[in-house]
Structure formats: C-alpha cells, structure tokens
Design an enzyme around this catalytic site. Structure first.
Site, PDB file in Angstrom:
ATOM      1  N   GLU A  26       0.822  -1.223   0.000  1.00  0.00           N
ATOM      2  CA  GLU A  26       0.000   0.000   0.000  1.00  0.00           C
ATOM      3  C   GLU A  26       0.854   1.270   0.000  1.00  0.00           C
ATOM      4  O   GLU A  26       2.085   1.213   0.194  1.00  0.00           O
ATOM      5  CB  GLU A  26      -0.944   0.012   1.209  1.00  0.00           C
ATOM      6  CG  GLU A  26      -0.218   0.011   2.545  1.00  0.00           C
ATOM      7  CD  GLU A  26      -0.981   0.749   3.639  1.00  0.00           C
ATOM      8  OE1 GLU A  26      -1.332   1.930   3.445  1.00  0.00           O
ATOM      9  OE2 GLU A  26      -1.189   0.135   4.711  1.00  0.00           O
ATOM     10  N   LYS A 161      -3.034  -1.543  15.807  1.00  0.00           N
ATOM     11  CA  LYS A 161      -2.477  -0.698  16.878  1.00  0.00           C
ATOM     12  C   LYS A 161      -3.523  -0.477  17.940  1.00  0.00           C
ATOM     13  O   LYS A 161      -4.702  -0.306  17.618  1.00  0.00           O
ATOM     14  CB  LYS A 161      -2.132   0.673  16.307  1.00  0.00           C
ATOM     15  CG  LYS A 161      -0.859   0.716  15.517  1.00  0.00           C
ATOM     16  CD  LYS A 161      -0.385   2.156  15.425  1.00  0.00           C
ATOM     17  CE  LYS A 161       0.941   2.224  14.712  1.00  0.00           C
ATOM     18  NZ  LYS A 161       0.807   2.356  13.269  1.00  0.00           N
TER      19      LYS A 161
HETATM   20  N1  PSU Z   1      -2.513   1.673  10.732  1.00  0.00           N
HETATM   21  C1  PSU Z   1      -1.162   1.704  10.858  1.00  0.00           C
HETATM   22  N2  PSU Z   1      -0.446   2.303   9.875  1.00  0.00           N
HETATM   23  C2  PSU Z   1      -1.038   2.858   8.776  1.00  0.00           C
HETATM   24  C3  PSU Z   1      -2.458   2.781   8.657  1.00  0.00           C
HETATM   25  C4  PSU Z   1      -3.148   2.190   9.666  1.00  0.00           C
HETATM   26  O1  PSU Z   1      -0.639   1.215  11.818  1.00  0.00           O
HETATM   27  O2  PSU Z   1      -0.337   3.396   7.910  1.00  0.00           O
HETATM   28  C5  PSU Z   1      -3.112   3.345   7.438  1.00  0.00           C
HETATM   29  C6  PSU Z   1      -3.419   2.201   6.453  1.00  0.00           C
HETATM   30  O3  PSU Z   1      -3.299   2.687   5.132  1.00  0.00           O
HETATM   31  C7  PSU Z   1      -4.873   1.893   6.755  1.00  0.00           C
HETATM   32  C8  PSU Z   1      -5.406   3.274   7.034  1.00  0.00           C
HETATM   33  O4  PSU Z   1      -5.555   1.281   5.691  1.00  0.00           O
HETATM   34  O5  PSU Z   1      -4.373   3.906   7.781  1.00  0.00           O
HETATM   35  C9  PSU Z   1      -6.703   3.246   7.801  1.00  0.00           C
HETATM   36  O6  PSU Z   1      -7.207   4.540   7.873  1.00  0.00           O
HETATM   37  P1  PSU Z   1      -8.704   4.755   8.427  1.00  0.00           P
HETATM   38  O7  PSU Z   1      -8.634   4.407   9.874  1.00  0.00           O
HETATM   39  O8  PSU Z   1      -8.989   6.198   8.190  1.00  0.00           O
HETATM   40  O9  PSU Z   1      -9.577   3.858   7.619  1.00  0.00           O
END
Ligand code: PSU
Ligand code: MN
Length: 307
Positions: A26, A161
């Site tokens: 990604e 996390k």
């Molecule tokens: N969690 C992490 N590192 C990240 C992300 C999440 O530990 O870089 C990023 C990933 O791209 C994940 C996105 O798909 O954040 C999720 O964002 P949201 O919670 O807005 O859906």
C-alpha cells in the site's frame, strides 16, 4: 469494464501472465504513515525484501487518475516527498480522484481493490485499520474492515495498533465472516507489541498451510478477504509501557483538538511517532519488512497450489 481505470507496470503484468508470485503493497503508509525520507527508504527496502523472498512487489496508488499496480522508484519518491499533501485515498475517495486525474495514497481498503482488479491475491502492510475506540458513539470504523468482508485478498499485517479497539475489531471481522489467522501465534498481535491477550481464530505455522486455506476459501466461493496476523519479531518489539503512554497522549490530544474522520488515523500515527522520539519507527519499519517476507512466501506457496 471495471478494468478501464487500471494500469499495471510491465513487470507486474509480465509476472502475472507468467504465474509468478506477486505481493501488493500500500501507499498510505508511505505518504502518511512515516516521515520523509524514512518512508521512501522503507518502501524501497520492502520491495527488495519481497524480491529476495522470490516474489514481485506491486506497490499500489492512484497515479494521475489511474488505479496503479506497480509503482516505479520515482513514483514512490513523489508520494514520500508529498506526504500529507497527497490525498489519502480509501474506497470512497477513489472515483473522485479518478474523475479528476489526481494522485492518491491508497489505504488497505483501496489497495485491496486495486490488487483484486489486477489479479493479485496477497497483500502485505504494517497494520490494518479497525474499529476505533469510542466507536459505539462515533461510529468510526475503518473502511478496511468492510473491504475485507467483500474483497478476496489476503492481507498480512502485524495486527492492529491499540489506538483502536482490538476486541471490537475482532468482533466486527467475525460478524463479517473474515477469518483471522495467527502466523506462529495463538494471539492477535498489537502491532508494536506481540501480545494483546486476544485469541486469533486459527493458528498456522507455515506459509503452505496458509496457502491451502486461502485456496479453500476462494475455490469454495467464499468471497471475503483473510487477515494474516504476523507478530513483530521479538527483537524489534517496542516497550509496551512507552507505547501505552504515547497512545494515551495521542488519543487525548485528538479528543482535545476535535480530530475526526479520515484525518484521525494519520494524526494518531504522527503523534505517537513524535512522542516516542522515533523509537517506534524502527519497530514499524521492521514489522513491515517481516510482513513483506511472509507475504512473498504465502504468494509463492499459493502459486504452487493454483498454477
Ligand atoms: N494503521 C497503521 N499504519 C497505517 C495505517 C493504519 O498502523 O499506515 C493506514 C493504512 O493505510 C490503513 C489506514 O488502511 O491507515 C486506515 O485509515 P482509516 O482508519 O482512516 O480507515
Ligand atoms: Mn475512520
């Protein structure tokens, strides 16, 4: 019809045509998940880890209004330097960016969409999105979770996390029928640390076992994705006390500043990284490499079963 917007690099296209294993990666992690220049260095290192483990890396993003599978080094650098100037592109953002010819850094959800359209079945990242703490009132659930429910791609991560609500995240995945595999562990890992006290659905100790299950999942007509949870190697695990404190401070700052919506995840990640003085960054980098290696091994094992 849906492939009208898809661009594959010639390397990825050839690999898929020849039945070689390919691992999707990604780009939100590049633009928003780590600071420059470590983000670019890590993205390139992760690609090399995939190659060394016998697969072809396919870093995904929206580039010039195209769903792009397989970035070159210049494109990775552009996303890494652009950082927060680059729009975060999850599922709901894609059509807007495509219609304008813009660039976007893809999340787990949108990278799964691109991987699936391209015919890539395995995707490695750091951490997936999940159910946020307080979601019972905010309704903040990452679009990654419903994507896992509907898109047949295996996502290798180091878990979730604890900025998020881990028990609710696992409940959501259960409701949506998404299997959670623990690689060489019975426990769902908490990204920076190996332990959460929560059990995975299925423990598997080898890439070939995982490949056998993925093959069964998709050949049986089950359309959902699969979560492969791979704990950070013990030598790179972060101090749980330091992480818990940083997360508590990050959540308090987000609450106080009224951060919500698509900006909350990048806000929390950047805050934790700043307050831990970058010590969490080493853990983050190493766990992504560890996931890339496992992703390549699973893609290889899956290729041997399916070709
Ligand atoms: N969690 C992490 N590192 C990240 C992300 C999440 O530990 O870089 C990023 C990933 O791209 C994940 C996105 O798909 O954040 C999720 O964002 P949201 O919670 O807005 O859906
Ligand atoms: Mn959200």
């Amino acid at each position: 019809m849906q492939k009208k917007w898809l661009s594959l690099s010639s390397e990825v296209q050839n690999a898929l045509a020849e039945g070689k294993p390919v691992v999707a990666l990604e780009s939100t992690i590049i633009a928003h998940g780590m600071p420059f220049p470590q983000n670019v260095e890590t993205a390139l290192r992760v690609e090399q880890v995939v190659r060394d483990a016998g697969a072809i890396p396919a870093t995904c993003a929206v580039m010039g209004g195209r769903l792009t599978c397989g970035l070159n080094a210049d494109q990775i650098e552009l996303l890494g330097r652009g950082g927060h100037q680059i729009p975060k592109a999850s599922r709901r953002d894609l059509a807007y960016l495509l219609s304008r010819g813009d660039d976007g850094a893809t999340t787990v959800a949108s990278t799964m969409i691109i991987a699936h359209q391209a015919g890539v079945r395995v995707f490695a990242t750091g951490g997936i999105g999940g159910v946020h703490r307080g979601a019972t009132t905010t309704m903040d659930i990452s679009a990654d979770l419903p994507e896992l429910a509907q898109t047949p791609v295996a996502v290798v991560s180091a878990g979730v996390k604890s900025i998020l609500d881990l028990p609710l995240t696992l409940e959501y995945l259960e409701t949506q029928g998404v299997p959670v595999i623990g690689y060489q562990t019975d426990e769902f890992p908490a990204f920076y640390t190996r332990h959460s006290g929560l059990k995975v659905d299925f423990r598997m100790d080898s890439p070939s076992e995982i490949a056998r299950m993925l093959d069964a999942q998709w050949s049986a007509g089950l359309r959902s994705g699969v979560v492969v949870a791979n704990p950070v190697p013990a030598e790179y695990e972060a101090d749980p006390v330091m992480i818990d404190r940083a997360i508590a401070e990050a959540l308090a700052a987000a609450e106080q500043q009224g951060v919500r919506g698509k900006t909350i995840t990048p806000f929390l990640l950047a805050f934790i990284e700043q307050t831990t003085g970058g010590r969490s960054l080493t853990t983050n980098i190493e766990l992504v490499c560890n996931n890339a290696r496992l992703g390549a091994e699973i893609a290889g094992a899956l290729g041997r079963r399916m070709n």
